[in-house]
Enzyme design. Structure first.
Site, mmCIF file in Angstrom:
data_model
loop_
_atom_site.group_PDB
_atom_site.id
_atom_site.type_symbol
_atom_site.label_atom_id
_atom_site.label_comp_id
_atom_site.label_asym_id
_atom_site.label_seq_id
_atom_site.Cartn_x
_atom_site.Cartn_y
_atom_site.Cartn_z
ATOM 1 N N CYS A 87 0.778 -0.991 0.030
ATOM 2 C CA CYS A 87 -0.109 0.012 -0.143
ATOM 3 C C CYS A 87 0.760 1.259 0.036
ATOM 4 C CB CYS A 87 -0.867 0.058 1.122
ATOM 5 S SG CYS A 87 -2.192 -1.382 1.400
ATOM 6 N N HIS A 129 -0.693 6.614 3.295
ATOM 7 C CA HIS A 129 -0.732 5.442 3.725
ATOM 8 C C HIS A 129 -1.467 5.416 5.168
ATOM 9 C CE1 HIS A 129 0.352 1.344 4.930
ATOM 10 N NE2 HIS A 129 0.574 1.475 6.065
ATOM 11 N N ASP A 173 -4.777 0.562 -5.578
ATOM 12 C CA ASP A 173 -3.151 0.848 -5.288
ATOM 13 C C ASP A 173 -2.284 -0.546 -5.539
ATOM 14 O OD1 ASP A 173 -4.018 -0.819 -3.217
ATOM 15 O OD2 ASP A 173 -3.263 0.428 -1.590
ATOM 16 N N HIS A 174 -2.969 -1.752 -5.653
ATOM 17 C CA HIS A 174 -2.542 -2.961 -6.241
ATOM 18 C C HIS A 174 -3.391 -4.220 -6.357
ATOM 19 C CE1 HIS A 174 -2.703 -4.018 -2.048
ATOM 20 N NE2 HIS A 174 -1.884 -2.797 -1.675
#
Length: 498
Positions: free
Chosen positions: A82, A141, A346-347
């Site tokens: 993240c 984050h 974010d992924h």
């Protein structure tokens, strides 16, 4: 100044030219108004969406957005975790040190520093160019933009000290951002329960019974406020789900028949791959009341796998519903005609793929994520964009769309040409970095090289014949490795020399 009567004011040509050149002039003329931006961050979101071809998952609002937007079908993040992925995207820079692979990347490289000529993020640059910037939820984050939630955190510097005019978060009954991030419906969290929780929850609550619903409520109020301003705005909204724990109101679980949810097409560890390329699902198994604790050696049962996939799908549908509320509000305020909308994951996340439950690998499912960009000013915008792109390309794309000058060279390149269908020479190579390795995704292949002792250190996957990356063919085609080494070297930032 009343610009309707400007011809009656005796001003010099030089002053008039100055006014025409300033963004303040552009802000106050409806025809030339700079576009607003709504940027939606979604944590751990795979391309399991209707608009990406999943026919089981229920994502009507994202699919509706995608129907009039550019859907990047091969978008890849630079780091499959993240904080590091967000740092790379926000700065437009590929990781250069091992610190850049950590969730503390922003803390280590941005927070607590003095303001410099180079902006800390593209948001900071838009703010300098006249945008009102508002952040809600998880953008960098740490959820509150801080690093701890004790009384002593009052003087803690924010993660992004110069990017925001306003940064907001409502922790609700969970009282602080970190507990809200791991929230359960009764006001507890994974932290307060000392991990004695399951990695999922189905609760009879409304949308606002979990923190993301409160973030959507804040965002709707901000859209109301921002619609009254004379300046263009950049509004970022960060949703937690479908990050673990996979908690969602019951009505989203009820959208699915569990037996209809497919299991992974890659249930085995890939052939000719060292276990060092995988992991033991530490994040997932941190939820101590989970019925099973799967690892690559002891995979989850089919029944439990389907239960967890059901939970993930419910969490995605919950976020989809909240996104729908934001899009409806934009439309009701008449802002949809001049607002660029970006939806970014974010992924990815491996839902049992290769026996992995999580991110933190250099496989396709961990690095690939959704990217959808709607630009109302592009009248013939491409819909399905198949070129390979990277998260670092978002920075120069937004700066161009918002008519600002790039402040410095970044690792990416503008995708505006792809959105317009006018970039036939786009170079397709997306680099990823993690776990002592570098990977590059090119048309038809993924090539990965690890800087470690465990063999093999090279992996090559043929996406023409093996899109799920089940077979490492590197040892079978040594003649191709030299070619891919040259491509990989272009993305080698010296990361593993530090």
């Amino acid at each position: 100044m009343n610009y309707r009567n400007i011809h009656s004011i005796p001003i010099t040509i030089g002053i008039l030219m100055f006014l025409l050149a300033t963004k303040a002039f552009a802000f106050q003329t409806g025809k030339n108004r700079l576009p607003n931006v709504l940027f939606i961050f979604v944590d751990d979101l795979r391309t399991d969406l209707g608009c990406y071809g999943n026919t089981v998952i229920k994502t009507p609002n994202i699919d509706k957005l995608a129907s009039g937007a550019g859907v990047f079908r091969h978008h890849y993040v630079q780091v499959p975790t993240c904080g590091a992925s967000r740092c790379s995207m926000l700065t437009g820079m590929a990781p250069k040190t091992r610190d850049h692979l950590s969730n503390e990347a922003i803390r280590n490289h941005i927070s607590g520093k003095s303001e410099k000529e180079a902006p800390e993020t593209f948001i900071h640059h838009l703010k300098r160019n006249g945008y009102t910037t508002v952040g809600i939820g998880k953008i960098s984050h740490y959820i509150d933009g801080l690093y701890d939630y004790t009384e002593s955190s009052e003087g803690t510097p924010p993660e992004l000290p110069y990017s925001w005019d306003r940064f907001l978060f409502d922790p609700g009954q969970w009282k602080d951002g970190w507990d809200a991030f791991f929230a359960y419906a009764d006001g507890s969290s994974r932290i307060t329960r000392k991990r004695q929780v399951r990695p999922y929850e189905m609760a009879e609550v409304s949308d606002e019974g979990y923190p993301d619903g409160l973030s959507a409520k804040l965002a709707i109020k901000q859209i109301d406020n921002l619609s009254k301003g004379e300046k263009p705005f950049f509004l970022a909204v960060g949703f937690f789900k479908p990050h673990l724990p996979f908690n969602a109101p019951k009505k989203y679980w009820d959208l699915y028949r569990r037996n209809a949810i497919p299991l992974t097409p890659s249930p085995m560890v890939p052939e000719k791959v060292n276990s060092a390329s995988l992991h033991n699902n530490k994040e997932f198994n941190r939820y101590l009341l989970g019925e099973e604790k799967p690892t690559p050696d002891t995979p989850a049962s089919r029944e439990y796998s389907r239960k967890i996939r059901h939970a993930y799908y419910a969490a995605v549908s919950y976020t989809d519903a909240l996104i729908g509320k934001l899009l409806d509000k934009l439309q009701s305020k008449g802002l949809d005609k001049n607002t660029i909308i970006v939806l970014w994951g974010d992924h990815g996340w491996q839902l049992g793929d290769h026996r992995i439950w999580g991110k933190h690998t250099l496989f396709e499912k961990a690095l690939k994520s959704p990217l959808i960009i709607s630009v109302p000013s592009i009248t013939r915008q491409r819909r399905n964009i198949d070129e390979i792109v990277s998260s670092v390309d978002i920075y120069p794309t937004l700066i161009e769309l918002c008519q600002a000058e790039m402040p410095h060279k970044t690792s990416g390149k503008s995708m505006v040409g792809l959105l317009r269908g006018e970039d036939p020479e786009w170079e397709e190579a997306a680099y990823g970095y993690y776990n002592n390795g570098i990977t590059v995704r090119v048309p038809g292949y993924r090539y990965t090289r690890y800087y470690r002792n465990e063999k093999p250190v090279v992996e090559l996957y043929d996406h023409h014949n093996d899109p799920e990356e089940n077979h490492n063919i590197a040892s079978d085609v040594p003649e191709l490795l030299l070619k891919f080494d040259k491509i990989l070297e272009k993305g080698n930032t010296g990361l593993y020399l530090n």
